[in-house]
Design a protein around this motif. Structure first.
Motif, PDB file in Angstrom:
ATOM      1  N   LYS A 406       0.847  -1.191   0.000  1.00  0.00           N
ATOM      2  CA  LYS A 406       0.000   0.000   0.000  1.00  0.00           C
ATOM      3  C   LYS A 406       0.885   1.245   0.000  1.00  0.00           C
ATOM      4  O   LYS A 406       1.786   1.369   0.827  1.00  0.00           O
ATOM      5  N   ILE A 407       0.634   2.141  -0.952  1.00  0.00           N
ATOM      6  CA  ILE A 407       1.377   3.388  -1.007  1.00  0.00           C
ATOM      7  C   ILE A 407       0.698   4.401  -0.085  1.00  0.00           C
ATOM      8  O   ILE A 407      -0.522   4.571  -0.144  1.00  0.00           O
ATOM      9  N   PRO A 408       1.435   5.054   0.784  1.00  0.00           N
ATOM     10  CA  PRO A 408       0.805   6.023   1.697  1.00  0.00           C
ATOM     11  C   PRO A 408       0.253   7.220   0.930  1.00  0.00           C
ATOM     12  O   PRO A 408       0.731   7.560  -0.152  1.00  0.00           O
ATOM     13  N   PRO A 409      -0.785   7.881   1.474  1.00  0.00           N
ATOM     14  CA  PRO A 409      -1.361   9.045   0.789  1.00  0.00           C
ATOM     15  C   PRO A 409      -0.340  10.142   0.531  1.00  0.00           C
ATOM     16  O   PRO A 409      -0.428  10.857  -0.467  1.00  0.00           O
ATOM     17  N   ARG A 410       0.654  10.234   1.411  1.00  0.00           N
ATOM     18  CA  ARG A 410       1.733  11.207   1.235  1.00  0.00           C
ATOM     19  C   ARG A 410       3.049  10.573   1.668  1.00  0.00           C
ATOM     20  O   ARG A 410       3.102   9.813   2.634  1.00  0.00           O
ATOM     21  N   GLY A 411       4.083  10.893   0.897  1.00  0.00           N
ATOM     22  CA  GLY A 411       5.418  10.439   1.254  1.00  0.00           C
ATOM     23  C   GLY A 411       6.312  11.628   1.540  1.00  0.00           C
ATOM     24  O   GLY A 411       5.843  12.695   1.936  1.00  0.00           O
ATOM     25  N   LYS A 412       7.616  11.453   1.279  1.00  0.00           N
ATOM     26  CA  LYS A 412       8.545  12.560   1.482  1.00  0.00           C
ATOM     27  C   LYS A 412       9.668  12.579   0.449  1.00  0.00           C
ATOM     28  O   LYS A 412      10.686  13.213   0.650  1.00  0.00           O
ATOM     29  N   ILE A 413       9.448  11.847  -0.668  1.00  0.00           N
ATOM     30  CA  ILE A 413      10.446  11.789  -1.741  1.00  0.00           C
ATOM     31  C   ILE A 413       9.757  12.050  -3.066  1.00  0.00           C
ATOM     32  O   ILE A 413       8.666  11.538  -3.324  1.00  0.00           O
ATOM     33  N   TYR A 414      10.373  12.838  -3.921  1.00  0.00           N
ATOM     34  CA  TYR A 414       9.897  12.956  -5.303  1.00  0.00           C
ATOM     35  C   TYR A 414      11.027  12.578  -6.243  1.00  0.00           C
ATOM     36  O   TYR A 414      12.201  12.854  -5.990  1.00  0.00           O
ATOM     37  N   SER A 415      10.646  11.889  -7.339  1.00  0.00           N
ATOM     38  CA  SER A 415      11.601  11.395  -8.333  1.00  0.00           C
ATOM     39  C   SER A 415      11.249  11.990  -9.674  1.00  0.00           C
ATOM     40  O   SER A 415      10.236  11.612 -10.282  1.00  0.00           O
ATOM     41  N   ILE A 416      12.078  12.912 -10.133  1.00  0.00           N
ATOM     42  CA  ILE A 416      11.817  13.609 -11.387  1.00  0.00           C
ATOM     43  C   ILE A 416      13.105  14.234 -11.879  1.00  0.00           C
ATOM     44  O   ILE A 416      13.995  14.569 -11.075  1.00  0.00           O
ATOM     45  N   ASN A 417      13.248  14.370 -13.181  1.00  0.00           N
ATOM     46  CA  ASN A 417      14.449  14.989 -13.760  1.00  0.00           C
ATOM     47  C   ASN A 417      14.315  16.512 -13.672  1.00  0.00           C
ATOM     48  O   ASN A 417      13.722  17.144 -14.543  1.00  0.00           O
ATOM     49  N   GLU A 418      14.874  17.073 -12.608  1.00  0.00           N
ATOM     50  CA  GLU A 418      14.715  18.511 -12.368  1.00  0.00           C
ATOM     51  C   GLU A 418      15.482  19.376 -13.348  1.00  0.00           C
ATOM     52  O   GLU A 418      15.307  20.605 -13.363  1.00  0.00           O
ATOM     53  N   LEU A 435       6.581  20.894  -3.118  1.00  0.00           N
ATOM     54  CA  LEU A 435       7.110  19.723  -2.423  1.00  0.00           C
ATOM     55  C   LEU A 435       8.495  19.996  -1.854  1.00  0.00           C
ATOM     56  O   LEU A 435       8.801  19.620  -0.708  1.00  0.00           O
ATOM     57  N   ALA A 436       9.334  20.648  -2.646  1.00  0.00           N
ATOM     58  CA  ALA A 436      10.709  20.914  -2.207  1.00  0.00           C
ATOM     59  C   ALA A 436      10.771  21.915  -1.057  1.00  0.00           C
ATOM     60  O   ALA A 436      11.636  21.823  -0.179  1.00  0.00           O
ATOM     61  N   SER A 437       9.845  22.860  -1.044  1.00  0.00           N
ATOM     62  CA  SER A 437       9.871  23.924  -0.016  1.00  0.00           C
ATOM     63  C   SER A 437       9.008  23.627   1.197  1.00  0.00           C
ATOM     64  O   SER A 437       9.113  24.308   2.226  1.00  0.00           O
ATOM     65  N   GLY A 438       8.154  22.619   1.097  1.00  0.00           N
ATOM     66  CA  GLY A 438       7.234  22.318   2.176  1.00  0.00           C
ATOM     67  C   GLY A 438       5.940  23.085   2.085  1.00  0.00           C
ATOM     68  O   GLY A 438       5.067  22.943   2.955  1.00  0.00           O
ATOM     69  N   ASN A 439       5.788  23.894   1.045  1.00  0.00           N
ATOM     70  CA  ASN A 439       4.559  24.666   0.846  1.00  0.00           C
ATOM     71  C   ASN A 439       3.545  23.809   0.085  1.00  0.00           C
ATOM     72  O   ASN A 439       3.227  24.043  -1.073  1.00  0.00           O
ATOM     73  N   ASN A 440       3.038  22.809   0.766  1.00  0.00           N
ATOM     74  CA  ASN A 440       2.083  21.879   0.173  1.00  0.00           C
ATOM     75  C   ASN A 440       1.044  21.507   1.213  1.00  0.00           C
ATOM     76  O   ASN A 440       1.118  21.925   2.369  1.00  0.00           O
ATOM     77  N   ARG A 441       0.081  20.714   0.814  1.00  0.00           N
ATOM     78  CA  ARG A 441      -1.003  20.359   1.746  1.00  0.00           C
ATOM     79  C   ARG A 441      -0.490  19.673   3.011  1.00  0.00           C
ATOM     80  O   ARG A 441      -0.980  19.916   4.112  1.00  0.00           O
ATOM     81  N   GLY A 442       0.458  18.795   2.833  1.00  0.00           N
ATOM     82  CA  GLY A 442       0.954  18.054   3.988  1.00  0.00           C
ATOM     83  C   GLY A 442       1.951  18.806   4.824  1.00  0.00           C
ATOM     84  O   GLY A 442       2.351  18.307   5.884  1.00  0.00           O
ATOM     85  N   LYS A 443       2.375  19.984   4.369  1.00  0.00           N
ATOM     86  CA  LYS A 443       3.358  20.800   5.086  1.00  0.00           C
ATOM     87  C   LYS A 443       4.651  20.025   5.355  1.00  0.00           C
ATOM     88  O   LYS A 443       5.312  20.200   6.372  1.00  0.00           O
ATOM     89  N   LYS A 444       5.001  19.160   4.384  1.00  0.00           N
ATOM     90  CA  LYS A 444       6.237  18.381   4.489  1.00  0.00           C
ATOM     91  C   LYS A 444       7.262  18.896   3.486  1.00  0.00           C
ATOM     92  O   LYS A 444       6.909  19.276   2.366  1.00  0.00           O
ATOM     93  N   VAL A 445       8.511  18.853   3.870  1.00  0.00           N
ATOM     94  CA  VAL A 445       9.587  19.162   2.947  1.00  0.00           C
ATOM     95  C   VAL A 445      10.073  17.840   2.345  1.00  0.00           C
ATOM     96  O   VAL A 445      10.550  16.957   3.061  1.00  0.00           O
TER      97      VAL A 445
END
Length: 555
Positions: A406-418, A435-445
Motif C-alpha cells: 500500500k502506497i501512503p497518501p503522502r510520502g517525502k520523496i519525489y523522483s523527477i528529472n529537475e 514539495l521541495a519547499s514544504g509549501n504543500n497540503r501536507g506541510k512536508k519538505v
C-alpha cells in the motif's frame, strides 16, 4: 457446447449373427433341460417320505395280531407301492417332453437366424445447427468443422456468453506455509487459480514470465563478464523510437517474447523493441494426433512489455527492469470506426493485431515489473492488490516478501528529472516547488531521489511513498514514456496499491492508445499528492493546455 453431425449413411441394424444365434439357442436349451431336471428332482422329493430310524429295544412283548387286520395292512402296502411307481413314470415322461421341446426350439432359432436377411434402418439425423437459438446481443458462436474419418464429419460449435470485465478477483488464502521456503510465486498463482477458475490460464503465463525474468536477471548480472555490454552491432542499430539498441535490449526482448509464445496462451505480443505487434501462431504439432477434437481459437491473452527498461544505464550497473501488461482477447475494440481509413498499406492481419492490442489501461487484467538490482524483485497485480516477491537464488524461486503493498497518501520523496524544470507545464513547476519547499497540503519538505530508471524509481515510490513523474515539456509535449507498455501497467500497479496516476487532468488508465508506441506525460504517487496536482491544473492551466490534456481521451 459441442454438436456432432453425421453423414447421410445408413447403419445395418441386424439381429445376432448365426454364430451368436447358435450360442444363444444352445444356452436357452441348456437352461430348459436344467429346469426340467430340477422339476423332476423336486417331484421325487415331494413324493418320497423320509422315515425315522427305529432303535431296537431289548424287551420282548408277546402280541398276536388278528388275521383280518394283517390282510388289510398287506393291501395298503400294495396300493402305496403302485402310487409311487405311477408318479415316477409321470415325472420321467415330463422331463423327456420338455427336453424335446427345448431341442426343437434351438433348431428353429438356428434356421430362423440363418435364413433371415438383415434389415436396414436409416440413422436419425440431428436437427440442423441453424436451429440453435443464440441471441446475438448476449452470446457468441464459433464453429469449427473437421473429419473424424473418411466417412464421418464432425462439427464443434462453441457458444459462449458475452464477456464482462471482472471487477476483481478472490485473493488467495494460505492456511499454512513452509518455514524454509515461505510462499513461492508458483504456489501463489496456484492458489489464485483455485480461488478463481477463470484465471487458470494465467498460471502458465506467469510461470513463463517468471522464468524469463530469472533468465534476464542472470544476463544482466553477467553482462560485463560475458561481453554483453555496449551497443548492438557496434552501434547504428535503432528501434522504432529512434533509440540506439543495447545488446541486452535485443537479447532480453527475444527471451521474453519466446517465453510468452511458448505458453500457448498468447494471441498477440507487442514490445518496445518491435516495430509492430506480432501475432502468435498457436497451432499444435501434428504429432499430437487428431483423435481429440480441439477448438483452435488462438491465444486468450495479449501481452505488452518493455523487456529492459533503463537499458541505457545497464553498462554502469544501475538498476534496470522489465515492465509487462496483459490484456484479455475479446471483441471489445476501442478504435474509432475510421481508424484505418488513412492506413491503406496495413494488411487485414495487422489490423486484427492492432484491434486486439490498442486498449486502454482499464482493460488490463494483470500488470507488473521485475527489478534487477541488489536483489531481483517481482511485483505485480491481478486487480486485487499488489504483491511483491524476491528471488531466492539458492532455490531458484520468487518468495513473497512484500504482501499487499500500500502506497501512503503522502510520502517525502519525489523522483523527477529537475533539469527540465523550466520547460515543464506551469502547474507541474508549482507542484514540485511546493514539495521541495514544504509549501504543500501536507506541510512536508520533500527530498529528491532520481535514478533515471522507471522501474527503480517506481519501486521505491511504492514502498516508501512519494511522487514519480516524467511530465510533458516544451521539447516533448507528450512526454517520453510509452502509454501501452510503460505508463498504463505502472498506473495499474499504483492504483491497486491505493495511489493515483494522471497526466495532469486525465487519468492515465482511461487513455485509449492510438498507436503501439504512443507517448504520454505521467505523474503518479499517493492519492493526496495527485489530488493536489490535479487541483493546480484546474486552477492554473490555460484553455489551450486543458484542451491538449482532455484531447488525449478522444478515440
Amino acid at each position: 457446447m459441442a454438436y456432432q453431425s453425421f453423414t447421410n449413411q445408413t447403419k445395418k441394424v441386424e439381429g445376432n449373427s448365426p454364430l451368436w444365434a447358435v450360442a444363444a439357442g444352445a444356452f436357452a436349451g441348456l437352461c430348459v433341460v436344467l429346469l426340467a431336471n430340477q422339476s423332476a428332482t423336486s417331484l421325487h422329493s415331494s413324493v418320497a417320505v423320509p422315515t425315522t430310524p427305529i432303535v431296537a429295544q431289548n424287551t420282548v412283548t408277546s402280541y398276536q395280531a388278528p388275521l383280518a387286520h394283517n390282510a388289510q395292512v398287506t393291501q395298503l402296502k400294495s396300493q402305496v407301492s403302485s402310487d409311487k411307481s405311477l408318479e415316477v413314470s409321470t415325472a420321467a415322461n415330463s422331463s423327456v417332453l420338455v427336453g424335446v421341446s427345448g431341442g426343437l426350439l434351438l433348431i428353429a432359432g438356428m434356421f430362423f437366424n440363418i435364413l433371415k436377411k438383415p434389415s436396414k434402418q436409416a440413422l436419425p439425423l440431428p436437427a440442423p445447427l441453424q436451429s440453435v437459438s443464440v441471441p446475438a446481443s448476449s452470446q457468441m458462436v464459433r464453429l469449427v468443422t473437421g473429419m473424424a474419418d473418411a466417412h464421418t464429419s464432425v462439427a464443434l460449435m462453441a457458444v459462449t456468453a458475452e464477456k464482462k470485465k471482472a471487477v476483481g478477483i478472490r485473493s488467495p488464502v494460505f492456511n499454512e506455509t513452509c518455514d524454509q521456503t515461505g510462499i513461492t510465486l508458483s504456489r501463489f498463482m496456484l492458489e489464485v487459480a483455485r480461488a478463481n477458475p477463470d484465471l487458470q490460464e494465467l498460471e502458465s503465463v506467469f510461470a513463463s514470465i517468471q522464468t524469463a525474468c530469472k533468465t534476464i536477471a542472470k544476463l544482466v548480472k553477467r553482462s560485463a563478464i560475458d561481453g554483453m555490454t555496449g551497443l548492438q552491432a557496434g552501434g547504428g542499430a535503432v528501434n522504432v523510437q529512434g533509440e540506439e539498441q543495447k545488446k541486452l535490449d535485443v537479447i532480453t526482448n527475444d527471451v521474453l517474447k519466446r517465453a510468452l509464445k511458448f505458453t500457448g496462451r498468447m494471441g498477440v505480443i507487442a514490445s518496445e523493441e518491435e516495430d509492430v505487434p506480432v501475432e502468435v501462431d498457436n497451432t499444435m504439432d501434428e504429432s499430437y494426433g487428431k483423435d481429440v477434437l480441439v477448438e483452435e481459437s488462438g491465444g486468450r491473452y495479449i501481452s505488452v512489455f518493455d523487456p529492459l527498461d533503463g537499458s541505457s544505464n545497464v553498462d554502469a550497473g544501475i538498476p534496470v527492469g522489465t515492465i509487462f501488461g496483459i490484456f484479455e482477447e475479446d471483441d471489445d475494440c476501442k478504435l474509432a470506426d475510421n481508424f484505418f481509413d488513412d492506413k491503406t498499406d496495413i494488411s487485414e492481419a495487422m489490423k486484427g493485431c492492432l484491434r486486439s492490442t490498442l486498449k486502454p489501461g482499464n482493460s488490463l487484467v494483470a500488470a507488473g515489473y521485475a527489478l534487477y538490482s541488489s536483489a531481483t524483485h517481482f511485483v505485480f497485480t491481478l486487480g486485487a492488490g499488489v504483491n511483491g516477491f524476491t528471488l531466492d537464488e539458492s532455490i531458484g524461486e520468487f518468495i513473497l516478501t512484500h504482501p499487499n503493498i500500500k502506497i501512503p497518501p503522502r510520502g517525502k520523496i519525489y523522483s523527477i528529472n529537475e533539469a527540465n524544470r523550466d520547460i515543464w507545464d506551469a502547474p507541474v513547476q508549482d507542484f514540485i516547488q511546493g514539495l521541495a519547499s514544504g509549501n504543500n497540503r501536507g506541510k512536508k519538505v520533500y527530498t529528491s531521489r532520481y535514478i533515471g530508471s522507471m522501474v527503480g524509481d517506481v519501486h521505491r515510490t511504492l514502498l516508501y511513498g512519494g511522487v514519480f513523474g516524467y511530465p510533458a515539456d516544451t521539447r516533448s509535449p507528450n512526454g517520453k514514456l510509452r502509454l501501452l507498455y510503460e505508463a498504463a501497467p505502472m498506473s495499474f500497479l499504483i492504483e491497486q496499491a491505493g495511489g493515483k496516476s494522471t497526466t495532469g487532468l486525465v487519468r492515465v488508465m482511461d487513455i485509449p492508445p492510438k498507436s503501439v508506441h504512443q507517448r504520454v506525460p505521467l505523474m503518479l504517487g499517493g492519492a493526496d499528492e495527485m489530488d493536489e496536482l490535479i487541483e493546480l491544473y484546474n486552477a492554473k492551466a490555460d484553455a489551450a493546455l486543458k484542451k491538449s490534456q482532455l484531447d488525449r481521451l478522444a478515440v
